[in-house]
Structures are given as C-alpha cells and as structure tokens.
Design a protein around this motif. Structure first.
Motif, PDB file in Angstrom:
ATOM      1  N   GLN A 174       0.848  -1.182   0.000  1.00  0.00           N
ATOM      2  CA  GLN A 174       0.000   0.000   0.000  1.00  0.00           C
ATOM      3  C   GLN A 174       0.890   1.242   0.000  1.00  0.00           C
ATOM      4  O   GLN A 174       2.066   1.201   0.392  1.00  0.00           O
ATOM      5  CB  GLN A 174      -0.912   0.012   1.235  1.00  0.00           C
ATOM      6  CG  GLN A 174      -1.862  -1.162   1.313  1.00  0.00           C
ATOM      7  CD  GLN A 174      -2.832  -1.205   0.150  1.00  0.00           C
ATOM      8  OE1 GLN A 174      -3.388  -0.191  -0.239  1.00  0.00           O
ATOM      9  NE2 GLN A 174      -3.030  -2.401  -0.400  1.00  0.00           N
ATOM     10  N   LEU A 175       0.326   2.366  -0.434  1.00  0.00           N
ATOM     11  CA  LEU A 175       1.075   3.605  -0.346  1.00  0.00           C
ATOM     12  C   LEU A 175       1.438   3.888   1.100  1.00  0.00           C
ATOM     13  O   LEU A 175       0.661   3.613   2.023  1.00  0.00           O
ATOM     14  CB  LEU A 175       0.251   4.778  -0.895  1.00  0.00           C
ATOM     15  CG  LEU A 175       0.108   4.924  -2.410  1.00  0.00           C
ATOM     16  CD1 LEU A 175      -0.691   6.169  -2.730  1.00  0.00           C
ATOM     17  CD2 LEU A 175       1.457   4.973  -3.104  1.00  0.00           C
ATOM     18  N   THR A 176       2.628   4.434   1.303  1.00  0.00           N
ATOM     19  CA  THR A 176       3.033   4.781   2.664  1.00  0.00           C
ATOM     20  C   THR A 176       2.099   5.845   3.227  1.00  0.00           C
ATOM     21  O   THR A 176       1.402   6.556   2.483  1.00  0.00           O
ATOM     22  CB  THR A 176       4.470   5.310   2.677  1.00  0.00           C
ATOM     23  OG1 THR A 176       4.526   6.507   1.889  1.00  0.00           O
ATOM     24  CG2 THR A 176       5.444   4.283   2.114  1.00  0.00           C
ATOM     25  N   GLU A 177       2.092   5.940   4.530  1.00  0.00           N
ATOM     26  CA  GLU A 177       1.222   6.921   5.195  1.00  0.00           C
ATOM     27  C   GLU A 177       1.546   8.335   4.732  1.00  0.00           C
ATOM     28  O   GLU A 177       0.650   9.158   4.510  1.00  0.00           O
ATOM     29  CB  GLU A 177       1.399   6.810   6.708  1.00  0.00           C
ATOM     30  CG  GLU A 177       0.489   7.751   7.497  1.00  0.00           C
ATOM     31  CD  GLU A 177       0.623   7.569   8.993  1.00  0.00           C
ATOM     32  OE1 GLU A 177       0.182   8.466   9.736  1.00  0.00           O
ATOM     33  OE2 GLU A 177       1.178   6.530   9.424  1.00  0.00           O
ATOM     34  N   GLU A 178       2.834   8.630   4.551  1.00  0.00           N
ATOM     35  CA  GLU A 178       3.245   9.962   4.096  1.00  0.00           C
ATOM     36  C   GLU A 178       2.698  10.251   2.690  1.00  0.00           C
ATOM     37  O   GLU A 178       2.214  11.349   2.413  1.00  0.00           O
ATOM     38  CB  GLU A 178       4.766  10.062   4.095  1.00  0.00           C
ATOM     39  CG  GLU A 178       5.285  11.434   3.687  1.00  0.00           C
ATOM     40  CD  GLU A 178       6.805  11.500   3.674  1.00  0.00           C
ATOM     41  OE1 GLU A 178       7.345  12.583   3.444  1.00  0.00           O
ATOM     42  OE2 GLU A 178       7.449  10.448   3.917  1.00  0.00           O
ATOM     43  N   ALA A 179       2.763   9.249   1.805  1.00  0.00           N
ATOM     44  CA  ALA A 179       2.264   9.429   0.450  1.00  0.00           C
ATOM     45  C   ALA A 179       0.749   9.621   0.442  1.00  0.00           C
ATOM     46  O   ALA A 179       0.215  10.489  -0.257  1.00  0.00           O
ATOM     47  CB  ALA A 179       2.652   8.229  -0.416  1.00  0.00           C
ATOM     48  N   MET A 180       0.035   8.812   1.221  1.00  0.00           N
ATOM     49  CA  MET A 180      -1.423   8.947   1.272  1.00  0.00           C
ATOM     50  C   MET A 180      -1.838  10.300   1.836  1.00  0.00           C
ATOM     51  O   MET A 180      -2.777  10.943   1.344  1.00  0.00           O
ATOM     52  CB  MET A 180      -2.029   7.811   2.100  1.00  0.00           C
ATOM     53  CG  MET A 180      -2.100   6.482   1.368  1.00  0.00           C
ATOM     54  SD  MET A 180      -3.211   5.297   2.159  1.00  0.00           S
ATOM     55  CE  MET A 180      -2.273   4.900   3.619  1.00  0.00           C
ATOM     56  N   GLU A 181      -1.125  10.750   2.832  1.00  0.00           N
ATOM     57  CA  GLU A 181      -1.473  12.035   3.442  1.00  0.00           C
ATOM     58  C   GLU A 181      -1.277  13.174   2.456  1.00  0.00           C
ATOM     59  O   GLU A 181      -2.132  14.065   2.330  1.00  0.00           O
ATOM     60  CB  GLU A 181      -0.626  12.256   4.691  1.00  0.00           C
ATOM     61  CG  GLU A 181      -0.949  13.554   5.416  1.00  0.00           C
ATOM     62  CD  GLU A 181      -0.154  13.712   6.710  1.00  0.00           C
ATOM     63  OE1 GLU A 181       0.166  14.863   7.058  1.00  0.00           O
ATOM     64  OE2 GLU A 181       0.148  12.686   7.353  1.00  0.00           O
ATOM     65  N   ASN A 182      -0.158  13.159   1.742  1.00  0.00           N
ATOM     66  CA  ASN A 182       0.091  14.233   0.773  1.00  0.00           C
ATOM     67  C   ASN A 182      -0.923  14.174  -0.365  1.00  0.00           C
ATOM     68  O   ASN A 182      -1.396  15.220  -0.850  1.00  0.00           O
ATOM     69  CB  ASN A 182       1.509  14.137   0.216  1.00  0.00           C
ATOM     70  CG  ASN A 182       1.898  15.394  -0.551  1.00  0.00           C
ATOM     71  OD1 ASN A 182       2.033  16.463   0.038  1.00  0.00           O
ATOM     72  ND2 ASN A 182       2.068  15.270  -1.866  1.00  0.00           N
ATOM     73  N   ALA A 183      -1.284  12.962  -0.807  1.00  0.00           N
ATOM     74  CA  ALA A 183      -2.281  12.830  -1.869  1.00  0.00           C
ATOM     75  C   ALA A 183      -3.645  13.339  -1.397  1.00  0.00           C
ATOM     76  O   ALA A 183      -4.335  14.074  -2.114  1.00  0.00           O
ATOM     77  CB  ALA A 183      -2.382  11.379  -2.314  1.00  0.00           C
TER      78      ALA A 183
END
Length: 661
Positions: A162-171
């Motif tokens: 899954q996308l990392t938490e940092e990536a999901m948050e920025n998205a």
C-alpha cells in the motif's frame, strides 16, 4: 486488457529516450538495451537522430506488462521541436515527464508542464539519473513541489503493498473532500487515488536510473495500478496527431481512435479512404484490418489531413500554443526554386508550424522556425530526402501587435447596390489569448445570419496591426451593433465592413498611443564558471534581459543563472558564451511567449509601415452619394456612420481589463 496511450516528454538530455529503452527492455519488447550516445536506441530511428544523439521526431512502440497494453509515444526533447511534442499531447491518456536529478527544473520542463495542463493530461514523473554524483532525492522532490505542483508525491509502497502513510497524506491533502474522508477513516482507496491522478490533483513521482534500469519496474507497476483507460464514444471518432512520409514517399496520417472502430477502406474524409491501417513498432509495422477505440495507428490514402484534425465525431484539437518566432528565407543556391518550393511544402505538410510561404514578386520562399537547431535539421532534411542543397538566410524576428485600451471601431461598405455597417468593440485580451470574436448584438438589431457573416469573416484572414503590419493578437473583438439592407446587402458586404471596422478601431487607438508592438522572449538557463558570472550578468543587462535566480552547483565550481531576455538580443548569444567560456559553458533557452517590445521605436522606424497605404487592409469606409461611391478616411468615419455609437469615450475609459493584458 487495459489499454493506455502514454507519451514520454522531457527537457533534452534528461534521459527520455533512455527511459523508453528501459521500458521496452523490461517488458520484453526488445532484448538488448540501446543507447542514445551509441546511436542504437530503438526509437531514435532517423539517421539525423543517431548522429545528433537527440530525438527529433515522435515515434511509436507497443508493449505489454501484466494486464496493461501500453502504446508508447516518444517525443522530441529539444525546445526547437516543441511544436511536434505539442501535437502529440491531445491524444495521450497519461504522460511520463522525465526530470534529471542533477539539472533541477529547466525552463523547457516548465513549458512542458504548462502544455500538459493545457491539454488536461495526467502526469507521472520519473526522476532520472539518481545514481549521479550530487543527486538528492528530497531536494528534487522539493523543487518539483515548488516549481510544478504540491501534488507531486513519491508513490512509495509499504510492506503490505500500500502507499506509505506519508504518500497517502500528501495525496489526500490535494482535495478537501478526500482529505475529510481520509482523516475520518485513515484510509485512501485505490479508486480514489486513481481519480486524483486522472484529475491532475496528484502526480506520482518515481526515482531511478533509466540507464541502469533502476526504478523501471516500480514505474510500470504504478502505470498498471493507478491508471484508468479513457471511455470511448460509441460512434466512430479519431484525432490526427502527426503527418509523415515513409521511405517510399507514402503519406501517413497518424491517428488515435477515440470511439467506435476504424476499419480499412473506410471513407474518413470526402472521396478519401484509409487504404492501409499500420500499427508501428519503431520502424516496422503490421497492417491490420481494424483498429479499436483507444489505439493508435498510421493510415495511408489520405491527402488533406492535418495535425489536430478530428475525424468522425471527434472535434478538432484546440489551436497550438507554441509557435515559431523566427523567419528565414530559403537560399536555393544552385537549385531550382520551384523544386525547392515543392520540397518545403511537403515538409510543411508534416509540420504546419513551418508556415512555408511563397512570394512570386520576390521569387522567395520563407519559413518560420523555433531555433537554429531546427534550421540545421531542415537543411539536412532537404539534402537527405530531396537531394537539394539549400541554405537559409535573412533571419528576422516575428513580431506581433496588440492594444492597451478599449475602442469602438466602425466600418461602412456602401458602393452602389451594396450595404452593410458594423460596429466592433475592441478590448485588450489576456496575454497569450490570441484573437477572440463574439457578439452582444440582439437578433432584433441584426439578424442571426448577418451576425454569422461578421463572426466568420473576422477570423477568415490574418488581421494585422497598424504600427508595423505585424499579426494582431490578444484582442477581444465584440460585435455590438450593425445594419444591413434586405434589398441591397449581398454576400461579402459584411466581410468588408467588418474588416474595415476592426482596422478603423485600431487606427483610433494608434492616434491615442494605445497600440504596442510585442516581441518574443526566451526563458534561459546559463551555466558558467563562478568567475564568469559578472561578465554574464553584464551581457544579460545589455540585452535588456533579467535574471530571476542564481545558484551555485555542488560540484565543478559552476553557477547557473536563470531568467528571460528578448529573442532578438539572445538568439546569437550561445556563440558568445561558447567563446568566453572556451566551450565549457552552456546556454539553454525556450520561447516564453510575447511581451512588450524593448526597442519599439527602433522596430517601428525600421518597418516604415504606412497603414493607410496597405490596400489589402483599408481603415476607411465606403459610402454612396448621387449614384457614386466615395471613400471616407478613418478619422472622419465616426461623424459619417449611419448608426449611433454604442460606447461613449467615458464608458471606454472606465473598462477594466484582465491581468496580464
């Protein structure tokens, strides 16, 4: 199987063609990696491309990865061939923008970014050359987010794929509704991410080295997972994006099918059928009986097609934004001028932005180009394809004109047994908007068919300014009133009165000092040693340019200056840089659009243009009295018009114009 059409775009030397090779190699489409510097890249098929080590023409390849069928369109990287890159953009589902980890965000990369936004193309970003000395992933990401979009997001996966938490948050932060759902649930579903990418809110970023095929698998996995195919229309449609000629001289029309199905021998334009449907893989092709929606092919048998044309139920693409800013005359040397003209027209068939023109009175062929590299390629193409040795001389800047205030212009055309009067409101438009024509006139005042004649006549020819006779641009023209005669108005009357009204309004503005000359400017990136910065800054100041930023590199004791300057001053500066840096410096530039001319008085004096003597563009009006027609000069027109003016001087003065006009 999901089918996607993807284009690879980049600033020259970012590694675009190397990435194409890596994608083809990883998917098994080729078994040996070619190299640009060795002249054996699979998609750089032309001899000039092999010699120069740059992509000059767009090329097609088909590859398969998992359940993804990918049509790959490799595009030119040099700014001189940007018009060919722009032609491809309207047929893309997604684009891969290649950025060099060590070169920052050059001006041409920003130009590509704006073009991708203009055509609403979702973008993946591949940061190449991460193996180079000085490459800093976080620094590049910060540059991308500051220069391009905050939505540039590294699509790193965790142990659960899954996308990392940092990536999901920025998205999630790129959309308020999505962010609300994400904060409530702590999850971001794959369909939501696909939607954010497709809507150009999020731009997946991948890091790697195309030459060493690092990061390629992650990029391919990302294309499989985060893309979604375009929805085709039920009825047949296709869009033309390129015209070429094969080695046998056969004319090829390259299309993306947008709906229905394209079958061989189909009549696509009146009296012209698609004889062959070719699906290309580099230089080789397969003839197929039909092409489904979403796919790309080349057609034979069509003679009048052009890039951007819509076939079937597909609409034409919007007019190209990039345009040539230099014009040169063709010097045939010992060649026959008519043979040269035929060859140049064939090249213009492939690249309409060449704008090949022929002057019978001067026996002269003129072409418009983006820069000197394109000029060198044209010269070589004339030799290789047509066995003609030509040169190009008398390079000139292509100026434009616009206005800075509003004016109501009036035109009257009333020779015996003719009648039409037109009033047009001229207003400054936003920079880069071109000419916009519309109407606020009611059908009670002027019937719809006569309004249609006005609005089709105005763009029917190139409208010129009144300072130097250059093309008019960035003007909003509105039909505000008019009159015809049921008895005397015939075809062409409203055309004449419309052209005269526009011209008369321009002359009124000229008398008030409200017309200006525009010139093209370059955005430049100059790399020199630190001890040469003073010399360079002085040169740029002398060229009426400006420096926006200065950065020292982490190695080699170099400084990078970025800024802008007039094309007229900077176009030959690369030779000067080469001389004072002893070949160690470099100058890159791309056309940044048109701005007010820095030496307008000098340009106007050199043009020596008399607008009232331009018989093809008269500003006066024609009236009739006692059975004979007579002409009224432009400055006397307001007092002789039959219709009252709609706008008073005070109303015109109060008008507010868009920013950037």
């Amino acid at each position: 199987m999901k089918h996607i059409v993807t284009g690879i775009v980049a600033h020259v030397d970012a590694g675009k063609t190397t990435l194409s090779e890596a994608l083809l190699y990883k998917t098994g489409a080729i078994h040996t990696l070619g190299r640009v510097d060795q002249g054996d890249a699979f998609l750089d098929t032309d001899a000039m491309e092999k010699k120069r080590g740059i992509t000059i023409f767009s090329h097609q390849a088909e590859l398969t990865y998992g359940d993804l069928a990918l049509t790959l369109l490799d595009t030119p990287g040099h700014a001189d061939f940007a018009a060919q890159t722009e032609e491809v953009l309207p047929v893309l589902d997604y684009a891969i923008l290649v950025v060099s980890a060590t070169d920052g965000i050059p001006g041409y990369t920003r130009t590509l970014w704006h073009l991708l936004a203009r055509y609403h193309v979702p973008v993946y970003i591949f940061v190449n050359k991460m193996d180079a000395r000085g490459a800093d992933q976080q620094a590049v990401l910060t540059q991308l987010q500051n220069a391009l979009s905050a939505g540039c997001t590294p699509f790193n996966l965790d142990a659960q794929d899954q996308l990392t938490e940092e990536a999901m948050e920025n998205a999630a932060m790129q959309d308020d509704d999505v962010l609300g759902d994400y904060l409530a649930s702590g999850e971001l579903a794959d369909p939501t991410i696909r939607q954010l990418v497709a809507h150009r809110q999020v731009f997946p970023v991948y890091f790697g080295s195309a030459l060493k095929t690092k990061g390629i698998t992650a990029l391919l996995d990302g294309l499989v997972r985060w893309t979604r195919p375009a929805k085709p229309t039920a009825a047949f449609g296709a869009r033309v994006f390129k015209i070429t000629h094969d080695k046998n001289g056969e004319r090829l029309t390259w299309v993306r099918v947008t709906g229905g199905e394209l079958v061989a021998r189909a009549e696509l334009v009146p009296d012209q059928k698609a004889n062959q449907l070719r699906v290309y893989q580099g230089t080789k092709f397969t003839v197929v009986p039909s092409v489904a929606a979403g796919e790309v092919c080349a057609l034979t048998g069509l003679t009048d097609t052009y890039p951007g044309q819509g076939l079937g139920n597909a609409q034409d693409a919007m007019p190209a934004q990039l345009e040539s800013v230099l014009t040169y005359a063709v010097d045939p040397q010992a060649e026959d001028i008519s043979t040269c003209l035929a060859a140049m027209r064939e090249l213009a068939d492939e690249d309409p932005q060449l704008h090949v023109t022929w002057s019978a009175s001067r026996q002269e062929i003129r072409v418009q180009i983006m820069g000197v590299i394109q000029l060198e390629v044209l010269r070589q193409m004339m030799t290789d394809r047509f066995n003609l040795n030509v040169d190009f001389v008398q390079g000139r800047i292509l100026y434009k004109e616009t206005i800075t205030a509003a004016m109501e212009g009036a035109g009257h055309f009333e020779p015996l047994r003719h009648y039409a009067e037109v009033h047009l409101l001229l207003r400054p438009g936003k920079r880069g908007s071109g000419l916009i024509f519309d109407s606020t006139t009611s059908v009670e005042t002027l019937p719809k068919n006569w309004q249609h004649q006005v609005l089709t006549s105005l763009p029917a020819k190139q409208q010129l300014g009144v300072l130097i006779g250059a093309p008019l641009t960035d003007v909003h023209v509105t039909l505000v009133t008019g009159r015809g005669s049921i008895v005397h108005t015939v075809g062409g009357d409203f055309r004449e009165s419309s052209w005269r009204a526009l011209r008369q309004g321009l002359m009124m503005l000229r008398a008030q000092g409200k017309c200006i000359v525009l010139e093209p400017w370059y955005d430049f990136r100059l790399t020199i040693s630190r001890d040469q910065v003073g010399r360079a800054m002085n040169d740029i100041q002398q060229m009426s340019g400006q420096i926006d930023d200065s950065q020292d590199t982490t190695a080699d004791d170099l400084t990078v200056l970025t800024g802008s300057a007039p094309v007229s001053e900077m176009r030959d500066y690369a030779r000067t840089v080469n001389a004072y840096t002893h070949g160690q410096g470099s100058l890159e530039y791309t056309v940044a659009g048109y701005r007010p001319c820095h030496n307008e008085d000098e340009v106007i004096a050199a043009a020596d243009y008399n607008p009232t003597a331009d018989l093809d563009n008269p500003p006066g009006s024609v009236f009739v009295a006692h059975g004979a027609a007579y002409t009224v000069n432009w400055d006397k027109v307001p007092e002789t018009m039959h219709l009252p003016y709609v706008y008073s001087s005070s109303k015109l003065t109060e008008m507010i114009f868009p920013a950037g006009s």
